[in-house]
Design a protein around this motif. Structure first.
Motif, mmCIF file in Angstrom:
data_model
loop_
_atom_site.group_PDB
_atom_site.id
_atom_site.type_symbol
_atom_site.label_atom_id
_atom_site.label_comp_id
_atom_site.label_asym_id
_atom_site.label_seq_id
_atom_site.Cartn_x
_atom_site.Cartn_y
_atom_site.Cartn_z
ATOM 1 N N LYS A 149 -0.254 -8.425 -4.686
ATOM 2 C CA LYS A 149 0.420 -8.337 -6.623
ATOM 3 C C LYS A 149 1.689 -7.490 -5.966
ATOM 4 C CE LYS A 149 0.893 -5.901 -10.894
ATOM 5 N NZ LYS A 149 -0.414 -4.846 -11.437
ATOM 6 N N LEU A 150 2.073 -6.297 -5.129
ATOM 7 C CA LEU A 150 3.397 -6.529 -4.784
ATOM 8 C C LEU A 150 3.809 -7.634 -4.184
ATOM 9 C CD1 LEU A 150 4.848 -2.689 -4.257
ATOM 10 C CD2 LEU A 150 5.151 -4.480 -2.552
ATOM 11 N N VAL A 151 3.437 -8.013 -3.269
ATOM 12 C CA VAL A 151 3.994 -9.173 -2.083
ATOM 13 C C VAL A 151 4.402 -10.018 -2.972
ATOM 14 C CG1 VAL A 151 3.886 -10.313 -0.364
ATOM 15 C CG2 VAL A 151 3.122 -8.108 0.022
ATOM 16 N N CYS B 15 6.607 0.302 -1.224
ATOM 17 C CA CYS B 15 5.730 0.708 -0.487
ATOM 18 C C CYS B 15 4.229 0.164 -0.801
ATOM 19 C CB CYS B 15 4.917 1.922 -0.830
ATOM 20 S SG CYS B 15 6.075 3.229 0.732
ATOM 21 N N CYS B 16 2.756 -0.128 -0.348
ATOM 22 C CA CYS B 16 2.203 0.223 -0.858
ATOM 23 C C CYS B 16 0.438 -0.003 -0.670
ATOM 24 C CB CYS B 16 1.553 -2.094 -1.275
ATOM 25 S SG CYS B 16 1.211 -2.644 0.858
ATOM 26 N N THR B 17 -0.281 0.351 -1.036
ATOM 27 C CA THR B 17 -1.548 0.319 -0.403
ATOM 28 C C THR B 17 -2.191 -0.868 -0.682
ATOM 29 O OG1 THR B 17 -2.823 1.302 -3.138
ATOM 30 C CG2 THR B 17 -1.621 2.868 -1.915
ATOM 31 N N SER B 18 -3.403 -0.622 -0.524
ATOM 32 C CA SER B 18 -5.348 -1.625 -0.495
ATOM 33 C C SER B 18 -5.333 -2.241 -1.785
ATOM 34 C CB SER B 18 -5.587 -1.213 0.607
ATOM 35 O OG SER B 18 -6.380 -0.165 0.049
ATOM 36 N N SER B 19 -4.690 -1.595 -2.705
ATOM 37 C CA SER B 19 -5.291 -2.179 -4.193
ATOM 38 C C SER B 19 -4.310 -2.965 -4.773
ATOM 39 C CB SER B 19 -5.581 -0.779 -4.615
ATOM 40 O OG SER B 19 -4.541 0.288 -5.303
ATOM 41 N N LEU C 275 8.519 4.324 -2.777
ATOM 42 C CA LEU C 275 7.253 4.895 -3.582
ATOM 43 C C LEU C 275 7.337 4.288 -5.163
ATOM 44 C CD1 LEU C 275 5.988 8.332 -1.664
ATOM 45 C CD2 LEU C 275 4.182 6.229 -1.828
ATOM 46 N N ASP C 276 8.521 4.835 -5.682
ATOM 47 C CA ASP C 276 8.859 4.213 -7.240
ATOM 48 C C ASP C 276 8.708 2.994 -7.067
ATOM 49 O OD1 ASP C 276 9.270 7.109 -7.200
ATOM 50 O OD2 ASP C 276 11.165 6.752 -7.643
ATOM 51 N N ARG C 277 9.432 2.211 -6.679
ATOM 52 C CA ARG C 277 9.118 0.826 -6.809
ATOM 53 C C ARG C 277 7.568 0.148 -6.967
ATOM 54 N NH1 ARG C 277 13.648 -1.346 -2.271
ATOM 55 N NH2 ARG C 277 16.028 -0.908 -3.616
ATOM 56 N N MET C 278 6.832 0.733 -5.547
ATOM 57 C CA MET C 278 5.715 0.610 -5.672
ATOM 58 C C MET C 278 4.936 1.137 -7.074
ATOM 59 S SD MET C 278 2.071 2.437 -3.697
ATOM 60 C CE MET C 278 2.410 4.431 -4.146
ATOM 61 N N LEU C 279 4.989 2.115 -7.700
ATOM 62 C CA LEU C 279 4.710 2.989 -9.062
ATOM 63 C C LEU C 279 4.471 1.616 -9.823
ATOM 64 C CD1 LEU C 279 4.998 6.370 -7.912
ATOM 65 C CD2 LEU C 279 2.558 5.107 -7.474
ATOM 66 N N GLU C 280 6.078 1.584 -9.617
ATOM 67 C CA GLU C 280 6.345 0.782 -10.859
ATOM 68 C C GLU C 280 5.274 -0.897 -10.926
ATOM 69 O OE1 GLU C 280 10.449 -0.303 -10.155
ATOM 70 O OE2 GLU C 280 11.177 2.384 -10.779
ATOM 71 N N ILE C 281 5.747 -1.119 -10.112
ATOM 72 C CA ILE C 281 5.328 -2.635 -10.039
ATOM 73 C C ILE C 281 3.937 -2.735 -10.227
ATOM 74 C CG2 ILE C 281 4.571 -4.973 -8.410
ATOM 75 C CD1 ILE C 281 7.419 -4.111 -7.862
ATOM 76 N N SER D 238 5.576 -1.258 3.338
ATOM 77 C CA SER D 238 5.031 -0.144 4.290
ATOM 78 C C SER D 238 4.285 0.081 3.352
ATOM 79 C CB SER D 238 5.712 0.722 5.306
ATOM 80 O OG SER D 238 5.914 1.932 3.305
ATOM 81 N N TYR D 239 2.575 -0.151 4.374
ATOM 82 C CA TYR D 239 1.667 0.509 3.273
ATOM 83 C C TYR D 239 2.231 1.796 3.411
ATOM 84 C CZ TYR D 239 -4.246 0.330 3.804
ATOM 85 O OH TYR D 239 -5.765 1.038 3.265
ATOM 86 N N VAL D 240 1.184 2.696 2.611
ATOM 87 C CA VAL D 240 0.712 4.095 2.258
ATOM 88 C C VAL D 240 0.582 4.887 3.303
ATOM 89 C CG1 VAL D 240 -0.562 4.411 1.059
ATOM 90 C CG2 VAL D 240 1.282 5.703 0.297
ATOM 91 N N ASN D 241 -0.106 4.201 4.627
ATOM 92 C CA ASN D 241 0.009 4.695 6.071
ATOM 93 C C ASN D 241 0.760 4.744 7.100
ATOM 94 O OD1 ASN D 241 -2.835 4.197 3.960
ATOM 95 N ND2 ASN D 241 -3.732 4.038 5.676
ATOM 96 N N THR D 242 2.000 5.025 6.455
ATOM 97 C CA THR D 242 3.132 5.626 6.736
ATOM 98 C C THR D 242 3.766 7.154 6.924
ATOM 99 O OG1 THR D 242 4.126 4.395 5.671
ATOM 100 C CG2 THR D 242 3.756 2.986 7.052
ATOM 101 N N THR D 243 4.566 7.526 7.761
ATOM 102 C CA THR D 243 5.307 7.895 7.692
ATOM 103 C C THR D 243 6.407 8.009 7.214
ATOM 104 O OG1 THR D 243 7.143 8.161 9.633
ATOM 105 C CG2 THR D 243 4.678 9.170 9.763
ATOM 106 N N ALA D 244 6.473 9.442 6.027
ATOM 107 C CA ALA D 244 7.740 9.772 5.332
ATOM 108 C C ALA D 244 9.035 8.851 5.610
ATOM 109 C CB ALA D 244 8.136 10.424 5.405
ATOM 110 N N ALA D 245 8.857 9.073 7.109
ATOM 111 C CA ALA D 245 10.530 8.484 7.346
ATOM 112 C C ALA D 245 10.570 6.978 7.734
ATOM 113 C CB ALA D 245 10.097 9.278 9.255
#
Ligand code: 13P
Ligand code: SF4
Length: 323
Positions: A155-157, A147-151, A316-322, A132-139
């Protein structure tokens, strides 16, 4: 204005608060922020800030991410109605709004063809990881694997151990990922109304007007627009690219709030908006007055319930790790 600023600084010190602002915020808000950045940078900051209060100058999902990553801090969203319409285009298990309009934005209305939830999508593609793009609700984050962001999306995928990946909610970011990976991308049909409305004729017109300027695009623009760009990246990626480039003139294909920092940091270069109406009304809801009011009255406190926070933090943690 000076008086407002002084009062904010005074209260900030008293409450041991920091002000985080997204790159699309109003100039006067960016000017007093402790840190300004893109979604990934702001998430990182939110996780590591040494303070009691985070005043999040952005939209709801960003303040939620701060609360997910820093549950012991008070997170304030000064603009109480600042939502991201794209984030609301995907829901966990309640039918989404089929008809959406974008108040303050030329009254654009969009009709989705079907109501479809994230759980419906997961049932249709069992076992396929959800990014999920970071532009999503917490739920929605809580229901996602990453999670991922545009930046960091591509790389994450690429780092995920699966040949197929579900990407929600932005169909344009998903198309950009698909164009830059060998994996099969299963796409949701959400979009950002600020970026999705750009057409090739807008790029042609801007290039004709500013000959020789480089065109940089945000991946929330349609793929055909990204394919016309000299560079495609997040908002802070644009700041880096324009700073490091030898070019003197740039056409900026994202929300116009970014122009403030681009011009401030590069006084000898020229920056032109791709379209002057690329303005996100929700990002502009935060003002010095709403910041002061939030600090004085604790409106609006964003607190994500534990049963959602814990699984959302995993994504979110998985995104921050990668990333
Ligand atoms: P970035 O700042 O991460 O590029 O995100 C853009 C955006 O649309 C945030 O709402
Ligand atoms: Fe949402 Fe687009 Fe506004 Fe960002 S610019 S908050 S994606 S509507």
């Amino acid at each position: 204005m000076d008086e407002l600023r002084d009062k904010i600084f005074e209260l900030k010190a008293k409450r041991n608060a920091v002000l985080l602002a997204h790159n699309y915020q109003r100039e006067e808000v960016q000017a007093i922020a402790d840190f300004t950045g893109d979604s990934l940078e702001l998430s990182r900051r939110a996780a590591t800030m040494d303070c009691d209060v985070i005043v999040f100058c952005g939209v709801n999902f960003m303040a939620e991410s701060a609360s997910i990553l820093s549950p012991d801090k008070t997170v304030l969203l000064p603009a109480t109605e600042a939502n991201c319409p794209m984030a609301d285009m995907v829901t966990v298990d309640t039918p989404r709004e089929l008809r959406m309009n974008f108040p303050g934005y030329n009254e654009v209305t969009y009709e989705f063809p079907e109501d479809f939830t994230l759980r419906d999508m997961k049932r249709r593609y069992p076992g396929v990881p959800v990014v999920s793009y970071v532009n999503t609700t917490a739920a929605v984050k809580a229901e996602s694997d990453y999670c991922c962001t545009s930046s960091n999306a591509v790389k994450l995928v690429n780092a995920i151990d699966s040949d197929r990946v579900i990407c929600v909610p932005d169909r344009n970011l998903a198309a950009w990922i698909a164009a830059n990976t060998k994996k099969e991308i299963i796409t949701w049909d959400g979009f950002c109304h600020v970026h999705d409305r750009v057409r090739p004729s807008d790029v042609d017109a801007a290039r004709a007007e500013h000959q020789g300027a480089l065109f940089v695009a945000h991946p929330e623009c349609r793929l055909e627009i990204c394919q016309m760009a000299d560079h495609v990246t997040s908002t802070s990626g644009m700041l880096r690219f324009c700073r490091e480039s030898d070019a003197r003139e740039f056409i900026i294909g994202t929300e116009t709030g970014l122009l403030y920092r681009l011009r401030l940091e590069n006084p000898h270069k020229k920056f032109h908006p791709l379209r002057s109406d690329m303005v996100c009304p929700n990002m502009k809801r935060t003002t010095l007055r709403t910041i002061l009011f939030a600090l004085e009255n604790n409106t609006k406190v964003i607190k994500v319930p534990e049963e959602i926070r814990v699984p959302a933090k995993r994504a979110l943690d998985r995104m921050l790790e990668i990333g």
